[in-house]
Design an enzyme around this catalytic site. Sequence first.
Site, PDB file in Angstrom:
ATOM      1  N   LYS A  83      77.020   7.098 -59.246  1.00  0.00           N
ATOM      2  CA  LYS A  83      76.772   8.162 -58.344  1.00  0.00           C
ATOM      3  C   LYS A  83      77.525   9.490 -58.393  1.00  0.00           C
ATOM      4  O   LYS A  83      78.718   9.420 -58.148  1.00  0.00           O
ATOM      5  CB  LYS A  83      76.435   7.776 -56.989  1.00  0.00           C
ATOM      6  CG  LYS A  83      75.019   8.108 -56.135  1.00  0.00           C
ATOM      7  CD  LYS A  83      75.146   7.614 -55.036  1.00  0.00           C
ATOM      8  CE  LYS A  83      74.049   7.950 -53.916  1.00  0.00           C
ATOM      9  NZ  LYS A  83      74.262   7.458 -52.537  1.00  0.00           N
TER      10      LYS A  83
HETATM   11  O1  G3P Z   1      71.010   7.839 -49.034  1.00  0.00           O
HETATM   12  C1  G3P Z   1      71.913   8.626 -48.488  1.00  0.00           C
HETATM   13  C2  G3P Z   1      72.140   8.356 -46.773  1.00  0.00           C
HETATM   14  O2  G3P Z   1      73.316   7.333 -47.233  1.00  0.00           O
HETATM   15  C3  G3P Z   1      72.550   9.466 -46.051  1.00  0.00           C
HETATM   16  O3  G3P Z   1      71.878   9.377 -45.007  1.00  0.00           O
HETATM   17  O4  G3P Z   1      71.089   9.537 -42.619  1.00  0.00           O
HETATM   18  O5  G3P Z   1      73.553   9.819 -43.490  1.00  0.00           O
HETATM   19  O6  G3P Z   1      71.941  11.613 -43.987  1.00  0.00           O
HETATM   20  P1  G3P Z   1      72.323  10.087 -43.933  1.00  0.00           P
END
Ligand code: G3P
Length: 225
Positions: A83
Amino acid sequence: MLLFLDTANIDEIKEIAGWGVLDGVTTNPSLASKEGKDFKSQVKEICQIVKGPVSAEVVSTDTEGMLKEGRECAKWASNVVVKCPLTPAGLAATKVLSSEGIRVNVTLCFSVNQALLAARAGAYIVSPFVGRLEDINEDGIEVVAQIVEAYKLHDIKTNVLSASIRTPMHVTQSALVGAQIATMPYKVFKQLVSHPLTDRGLQGFLADWEKAKAVLTSYATTTKS
Ligand code: G3P
């Protein structure tokens, strides 16, 4: 649409993998840092449980550093997807890693233009962040829909992965706009299966079954005596 878990927690991954419907896993440095283990052993362990793509994120911010980390991560297991962030350095690293046959998930994507760049760099996956767009009052699902549409129009093969999913509705919406993959936290994955009518229906079926068994047993006892 493929369903991925967005976690580095082994117990969560084992539980959902046990359902037979887990297609892959995404991790990021924030998720990995919660687990208190070294990153390499975490990723290797995840790759043994899940045979589909497992995203492992680089933490360098310069291209050379990303290349070094990416090449290293790619050796840990054949299903590792590296990634890289959607920055100029990340795009340059994606271009080189992809040309070496290493699959790259370009992350932190928030616009169609960024997704077009990721595709030109040879990304295997692009990850638009739905929830974080909503955090700033933008329509995250609409961005996913536009990326899917633009890729279709230009016959781009990069997979669109709906990320930063916060609710089961985000999963439904991602599927309806044609995302190839949705990655979600454990809590949301569990919510996908739950429905009060399923629980109530099952309780009713089992209660009827027990009643029928009781009638049959009493009938058998009566006819014997
Ligand atoms: O897949 C990306 C994720 O881990 C971010 O999620 O909820 O931290 O925006 P969030």
